[in-house]
Motif scaffolding. Sequence first.
Motif, PDB file in Angstrom:
ATOM      1  N   TRP A   1      -8.403  -2.524  -0.987  1.00 38.75           N
ATOM      2  CA  TRP A   1      -7.017  -1.485  -0.829  1.00 38.75           C
ATOM      3  C   TRP A   1      -8.561  -0.249  -2.043  1.00 38.75           C
ATOM      4  CZ3 TRP A   1      -2.602  -3.947  -4.635  1.00 38.75           C
ATOM      5  CH2 TRP A   1      -1.752  -3.988  -3.950  1.00 38.75           C
TER       6      TRP A   1
ATOM      7  N   ARG B   1       1.183  -0.981   0.245  1.00 41.78           N
ATOM      8  CA  ARG B   1       0.156  -0.024   0.250  1.00 41.78           C
ATOM      9  C   ARG B   1       0.850   0.920  -0.165  1.00 41.78           C
ATOM     10  NH1 ARG B   1      -4.959   2.339   1.982  1.00 41.78           N
ATOM     11  NH2 ARG B   1      -5.010   4.529   1.596  1.00 41.78           N
TER      12      ARG B   1
ATOM     13  N   ILE C   1      -9.128   4.269  -2.516  1.00 47.38           N
ATOM     14  CA  ILE C   1      -8.067   4.978  -2.899  1.00 47.38           C
ATOM     15  C   ILE C   1      -8.438   6.383  -3.526  1.00 47.38           C
ATOM     16  CG2 ILE C   1      -5.539   4.620  -2.989  1.00 47.38           C
ATOM     17  CD1 ILE C   1      -5.381   1.788  -2.431  1.00 47.38           C
TER      18      ILE C   1
END
Length: 303
Positions: free
Chosen positions: A151, A119, A154
């Motif tokens: 994720w 990440r 994002i």
Amino acid sequence: MIFPDLTALPTRLGSARKAPCPHTRHRSNMMLNPLTLKHLNRIDDHPADAITLNLEDAIAPARKKEALENIALFLSHCPASTSRIIVRVNPLDAGGAEEIVYLNRFGFDAVRLSKVRTRDEIDRALALLDPDKELHLSIETSEAFRDLAQWRGIDRLTTVNLGILDLLADLNLPQALLKPGHPTVDHILTTFLLRARIAGVIPVGFMFQDYADTERYTEWLEHLKYLGYDAAACMGPAQVAIANRVFDMHNDEAIARARHIVRVFEEHALNNINGFMDDRYGFIDEPIYRDARNILNNIKEKS
């Protein structure tokens, strides 16, 4: 074409800054080598929904600077494009960070980051990337494959591309497994697809390297579509035409069915009826209605 004569290219960068692509279709993602000028010259008017200009593993280290400068020259003279333009940069610590900073001044739609593992790399790339550009990822490592579903949310991360050959190598699995219907490969394909959907990003199927074998490419795309995909990587114009055809969402029968279900469900909902028998399509309830809405919304978004 961007330039009428490739033998007399400008010696200076232009001032054009391509506007964002007006559509979000991603059926065909064409990989182009920026060392081949005749390919770069067509990025303004190409049948592919997306074009990826590749700076990574297809470019020898000694020629990466030349490839980057070629991309800069053609982008700086390209005011508009019918395709989404993506630049695939190297891993951040292998030149990718410098490539992103250099490319920020030019007009294109997204950077695609290679060999992602953490990440932190995503956050670093977004911090470097201008806010008007999307971030795409190549999922080629076991760590990224494992963590993809985490994720979600994002900002500007919109698309993930399956690098199946690199991923198989990272998992210590032989490429000989790569056949439609092989259980291990299908598990990889469906897991990648579902984790991408959980993350809220577009999953793009892998690159089929033998661009001359259109029969096997068609077989692979039909299999990907069966698994739930609606986009794949392409190598060569023949593959672009096949991907655009296989993943074309404008199926008249499916659209007519979806519109009918949405209409009759919403009519019944006015009377607080959320499940009923329909003369044309049988039992309809909320999950069936939501599927029909998704079909119509996807068509609208990707037109």
